[in-house]
Design a protein around this motif. Structure first.
Motif, PDB file in Angstrom:
ATOM      1  N   ALA A  84      25.818 -79.030  -2.873  1.00 29.34           N
ATOM      2  CA  ALA A  84      25.278 -78.999  -4.233  1.00 29.34           C
ATOM      3  C   ALA A  84      23.827 -79.474  -4.259  1.00 29.34           C
ATOM      4  N   VAL A  85      23.501 -80.460  -3.439  1.00 28.48           N
ATOM      5  CA  VAL A  85      22.109 -80.932  -3.363  1.00 28.48           C
ATOM      6  C   VAL A  85      21.208 -79.815  -2.852  1.00 28.48           C
ATOM      7  N   VAL A  86      21.670 -79.054  -1.852  1.00 31.76           N
ATOM      8  CA  VAL A  86      20.869 -77.947  -1.326  1.00 31.76           C
ATOM      9  C   VAL A  86      20.681 -76.867  -2.387  1.00 31.76           C
ATOM     10  N   VAL A  87      21.765 -76.491  -3.062  1.00 32.94           N
ATOM     11  CA  VAL A  87      21.705 -75.431  -4.073  1.00 32.94           C
ATOM     12  C   VAL A  87      20.731 -75.792  -5.184  1.00 32.94           C
ATOM     13  N   PHE A  88      20.935 -76.953  -5.781  1.00 34.18           N
ATOM     14  CA  PHE A  88      20.087 -77.341  -6.904  1.00 34.18           C
ATOM     15  C   PHE A  88      18.747 -77.905  -6.435  1.00 34.18           C
ATOM     16  N   GLY A  89      18.688 -78.313  -5.156  1.00 37.31           N
ATOM     17  CA  GLY A  89      17.407 -78.731  -4.595  1.00 37.31           C
ATOM     18  C   GLY A  89      16.445 -77.576  -4.466  1.00 37.31           C
ATOM     19  N   ILE A  90      16.957 -76.382  -4.134  1.00 34.77           N
ATOM     20  CA  ILE A  90      16.098 -75.188  -4.089  1.00 34.77           C
ATOM     21  C   ILE A  90      15.576 -74.874  -5.483  1.00 34.77           C
ATOM     22  N   LYS A  91      16.453 -74.929  -6.465  1.00 34.80           N
ATOM     23  CA  LYS A  91      16.059 -74.571  -7.826  1.00 34.80           C
ATOM     24  C   LYS A  91      15.119 -75.594  -8.446  1.00 34.80           C
ATOM     25  N   SER A  92      15.229 -76.850  -8.032  1.00 36.22           N
ATOM     26  CA  SER A  92      14.342 -77.879  -8.580  1.00 36.22           C
ATOM     27  C   SER A  92      13.162 -78.181  -7.668  1.00 36.22           C
ATOM     28  N   ALA A  93      13.058 -77.477  -6.536  1.00 37.40           N
ATOM     29  CA  ALA A  93      11.907 -77.568  -5.621  1.00 37.40           C
ATOM     30  C   ALA A  93      11.773 -78.932  -4.963  1.00 37.40           C
ATOM     31  N   LEU A  94      12.879 -79.454  -4.431  1.00 39.49           N
ATOM     32  CA  LEU A  94      12.814 -80.673  -3.647  1.00 39.49           C
ATOM     33  C   LEU A  94      12.263 -80.352  -2.262  1.00 39.49           C
ATOM     34  N   VAL A  95      11.476 -81.250  -1.696  1.00 42.23           N
ATOM     35  CA  VAL A  95      11.013 -81.106  -0.313  1.00 42.23           C
ATOM     36  C   VAL A  95      12.193 -81.330   0.622  1.00 42.23           C
ATOM     37  N   PRO A  96      12.444 -80.487   1.610  1.00 39.29           N
ATOM     38  CA  PRO A  96      11.604 -79.396   2.125  1.00 39.29           C
ATOM     39  C   PRO A  96      11.963 -78.018   1.574  1.00 39.29           C
ATOM     40  N   LEU A  97      12.612 -77.958   0.416  1.00 40.58           N
ATOM     41  CA  LEU A  97      13.052 -76.691  -0.162  1.00 40.58           C
ATOM     42  C   LEU A  97      12.077 -76.195  -1.228  1.00 40.58           C
ATOM     43  N   HIS A  98      10.857 -76.704  -1.198  1.00 41.13           N
ATOM     44  CA  HIS A  98       9.888 -76.439  -2.259  1.00 41.13           C
ATOM     45  C   HIS A  98       8.919 -75.317  -1.932  1.00 41.13           C
ATOM     46  N   PHE A  99       8.975 -74.768  -0.734  1.00 42.00           N
ATOM     47  CA  PHE A  99       7.903 -73.913  -0.209  1.00 42.00           C
ATOM     48  C   PHE A  99       7.605 -72.705  -1.098  1.00 42.00           C
ATOM     49  N   TRP A 100       8.591 -72.247  -1.856  1.00 45.06           N
ATOM     50  CA  TRP A 100       8.413 -71.039  -2.664  1.00 45.06           C
ATOM     51  C   TRP A 100       7.582 -71.278  -3.921  1.00 45.06           C
ATOM     52  N   LEU A 101       7.603 -72.504  -4.449  1.00 44.95           N
ATOM     53  CA  LEU A 101       7.034 -72.733  -5.777  1.00 44.95           C
ATOM     54  C   LEU A 101       5.510 -72.571  -5.838  1.00 44.95           C
ATOM     55  N   PRO A 102       4.732 -73.216  -4.957  1.00 46.31           N
ATOM     56  CA  PRO A 102       3.273 -73.078  -5.084  1.00 46.31           C
ATOM     57  C   PRO A 102       2.767 -71.652  -4.904  1.00 46.31           C
ATOM     58  N   ASP A 103       3.551 -70.787  -4.259  1.00 45.93           N
ATOM     59  CA  ASP A 103       3.131 -69.401  -4.070  1.00 45.93           C
ATOM     60  C   ASP A 103       3.612 -68.488  -5.191  1.00 45.93           C
ATOM     61  N   SER A 104       4.568 -68.938  -5.991  1.00 45.73           N
ATOM     62  CA  SER A 104       5.158 -68.088  -7.026  1.00 45.73           C
ATOM     63  C   SER A 104       4.581 -68.359  -8.406  1.00 45.73           C
ATOM     64  N   TYR A 105       4.523 -69.612  -8.808  1.00 49.49           N
ATOM     65  CA  TYR A 105       4.138 -69.937 -10.175  1.00 49.49           C
ATOM     66  C   TYR A 105       2.672 -69.620 -10.511  1.00 49.49           C
ATOM     67  N   PRO A 106       1.702 -69.941  -9.638  1.00 49.95           N
ATOM     68  CA  PRO A 106       0.299 -69.784 -10.055  1.00 49.95           C
ATOM     69  C   PRO A 106      -0.138 -68.351 -10.317  1.00 49.95           C
ATOM     70  N   THR A 107       0.607 -67.355  -9.834  1.00 48.71           N
ATOM     71  CA  THR A 107       0.169 -65.975  -9.994  1.00 48.71           C
ATOM     72  C   THR A 107       0.529 -65.403 -11.353  1.00 48.71           C
ATOM     73  N   ALA A 108       1.450 -66.017 -12.081  1.00 54.93           N
ATOM     74  CA  ALA A 108       1.889 -65.502 -13.375  1.00 54.93           C
ATOM     75  C   ALA A 108       0.879 -65.853 -14.464  1.00 54.93           C
ATOM     76  N   PRO A 109       0.920 -65.162 -15.602  1.00 51.47           N
ATOM     77  CA  PRO A 109       0.080 -65.551 -16.744  1.00 51.47           C
ATOM     78  C   PRO A 109       0.351 -66.990 -17.151  1.00 51.47           C
ATOM     79  N   ALA A 110      -0.633 -67.613 -17.785  1.00 52.80           N
ATOM     80  CA  ALA A 110      -0.556 -69.040 -18.101  1.00 52.80           C
ATOM     81  C   ALA A 110       0.695 -69.423 -18.890  1.00 52.80           C
ATOM     82  N   PRO A 111       1.081 -68.704 -19.954  1.00 55.16           N
ATOM     83  CA  PRO A 111       2.279 -69.112 -20.688  1.00 55.16           C
ATOM     84  C   PRO A 111       3.543 -69.053 -19.838  1.00 55.16           C
TER      85      PRO A 111
END
Length: 510
Positions: free
Chosen positions: A214-241
């Motif tokens: 459960a920690v792994v599953v929800f750790g990916i969704k909440s971007a815990l290290v070391p499961l965070h790698f996807w977030l900095p590459d995904s969020y900044p490309t979208a429109p600001a809102p």
């Protein structure tokens, strides 16, 4: 009154259908979205008052008694987070309308409002559901809607980021459905209240293994290290809102799921050293990653990862004080992080770039925008008297009270992370807001209404950002009553009996 529990889920879904039927009538879509979210915010307020005064509200969907039927539960924690999240979603929608996110062409504008409302419904369902399977459904609703939103007005960069986001999310979903299957095989139920009883009958090794999954599953969704790698590459490309609502809410829904399952279902009853270690890594790696960034949105994304560590810290303590600090920090962070990404969107539109080195003099040219950035930035860094200071002090006190070597180490790390956050915010301030004014970088795509450098900042955009700044300040002003609600919610999380009694009846209390 229990019927109210279903409305935060149903109203946005119904509105999404009506919004889709409205087609190209943007006025109808906008009015429908704003009015529905305002209504949901009012309902969430009522649910919070009732849950805080009389205990959890439970709705048995279809009249089937738990643990066999679908159950929606609004306790203090769920109602509080629902209220804060809905207010933020309403503010972001107003910002998006002001930015003209749906004005770039009638056909391309069609999906925004329906998908945004589906996202809001998924967030509400995640907070209110009383079983693991419908929590999975809620995450899938958010995934489907967020993929459409993150790739709207597509270009190669956004599609690539969207694919990364979807692949990671689907991997997490596969692990989640595996967790549900294993839990059902071991206990014969997926109802959270029933699981809290039957999980204690399993061998310790099995229970620990399921808790780690459960920690792994929800750790990916909440971007815990070391499961965070996807977030900095995904969020900044979208429109600001879109980036703002993702950063403010989606990771916090993952944190909420982690808190709910680890306290109610697995119930370790004492501090958990692996979670404390993850909290330490998440705080430090995120903060150090932020300092290394020149892109303002990537910097904020790494700070988002870093401050998820504070929430994990509060959970890992498994004390009333720690969970109280966690709840205060989640409420504070939802508002502050959303505000920072919205203001970042204004800054990049004004300057025409996301590069901090290429920005300068924003405070001279646009002092209101500078003020809207400075307040949440100071709050994120934990500077008194802002809300971040209140939440961090509560967590630091909880860590000191536990009086274990690991808790002391993570508490010291939390202080260091605050200083690193202040340094990162200072880097943005000096690079983007200080100095002499520069001419905006030319817009690389003048036909793209979402591109930077358009230099259009409408009153709704500024008013929605200012409203969230005021909401953040209000958290600090109302810290006493809010801490009281948070403490009562923390007691309920550690006890579990109020939740079980409300869902299963008196016989469900162990």
């Amino acid at each position: 009154m229990t019927t109210l529990v279903a409305l935060p889920v149903l109203l946005p879904l119904l509105a999404a259908g009506l919004s889709l039927a409205a087609g190209r009538s943007q006025v109808v879509q906008r009015l429908l979205g704003v009015s529905v979210l305002a209504a949901v915010a009012g309902i969430a307020t009522v649910l919070l008052v009732l849950a805080d005064g009389d205990g959890p509200l439970v709705l048995q969907v279809g009249g089937h008694a738990p643990p066999f039927g679908i159950v929606l539960v609004a306790d203090r924690l769920a109602a509080l987070l629902l209220l804060v999240s809905t207010v933020v979603m309403l503010a972001v929608l107003v910002f998006a309308i002001g930015q003209g996110i749906t004005e770039g062409g009638e056909v391309r504008s069609l999906p925004f409002h329906p998908m945004y409302l589906v996202l809001c419904s998924g967030v509400a369902l995640a907070y209110l559901t009383g079983d693991l399977f419908n929590l999975f459904v809620a995450f899938e609703m958010m995934l489907a809607a967020s993929y459409v939103l993150i790739t709207q007005r597509t270009n190669a960069k956004r599609v690539q980021a969207g694919m990364t986001y979807v692949i990671v999310s689907l991997t997490s979903s596969m692990l989640f459905i595996t967790l549900i299957a294993l839990v059902y095989a071991a206990t014969g139920t997926v109802n959270l209240a029933d699981l809290s009883v039957k999980m204690q009958e399993l061998p310790p090794g099995v229970r620990t293994g399921l808790a780690l999954l459960a920690v792994v599953v929800f750790g990916i969704k909440s971007a815990l290290v070391p499961l965070h790698f996807w977030l900095p590459d995904s969020y900044p490309t979208a429109p600001a809102p879109i980036t703002a609502v993702f950063a403010g809410l989606l990771t916090k829904v993952g944190v909420y799921a982690l808190v709910r399952t680890q306290t109610l279902v697995f119930d370790s009853g004492s501090s958990w050293t692996p979670l404390l270690a993850l909290a330490l890594l998440t705080m430090l790696v995120g903060a150090l990653g932020a300092i290394a960034q020149n892109d303002i949105n990537r910097l904020l994304s790494f700070l988002l990862v870093s401050h998820i560590g504070y929430m994990l810290f509060g959970l890992a303590l498994f004390t009333v004080a720690g969970l109280t600090g966690l709840i205060l920090y989640v409420v504070h962070h939802i508002i502050v992080q959303t505000t920072l990404f919205l203001v970042s969107g204004v800054v990049t539109r004004r300057t025409g770039t996301v590069s901090i080195r290429d920005m300068s003099g924003v405070a001279v040219a646009y002092p209101l925008v500078a003020a809207l950035f400075a307040v949440p930035a100071l709050s994120l860094a934990g500077i008194p008297p802002f809300s971040g200071f209140v939440a961090k002090v509560t967590l630091l006190q909880a860590g000191a009270q536990l009086a274990t070597p690991m808790a002391y180490v993570v508490t010291a790390c939390a202080v260091l992370t605050s200083l690193l956050t202040l340094y990162a915010m200072g880097k943005v301030w000096v690079g983007a807001f200080w100095g002499s004014r520069r001419a905006p970088v030319p817009d690389p795509d003048p036909e793209d209404e979402l591109a930077v450098g358009t230099a259009r900042t409408s009153k709704p955009m500024l008013l929605s950002a200012a409203g969230l700044v005021v909401a953040g300040v209000a958290i600090a002003v109302l810290a006493g009553p809010l801490s009281g609600v948070g403490e009562r919610a923390a007691v309920d999380l550690l006890d579990g009996d109020p939740y079980r009694t409300a869902v299963l009846g008196v016989g469900g209390v162990r």
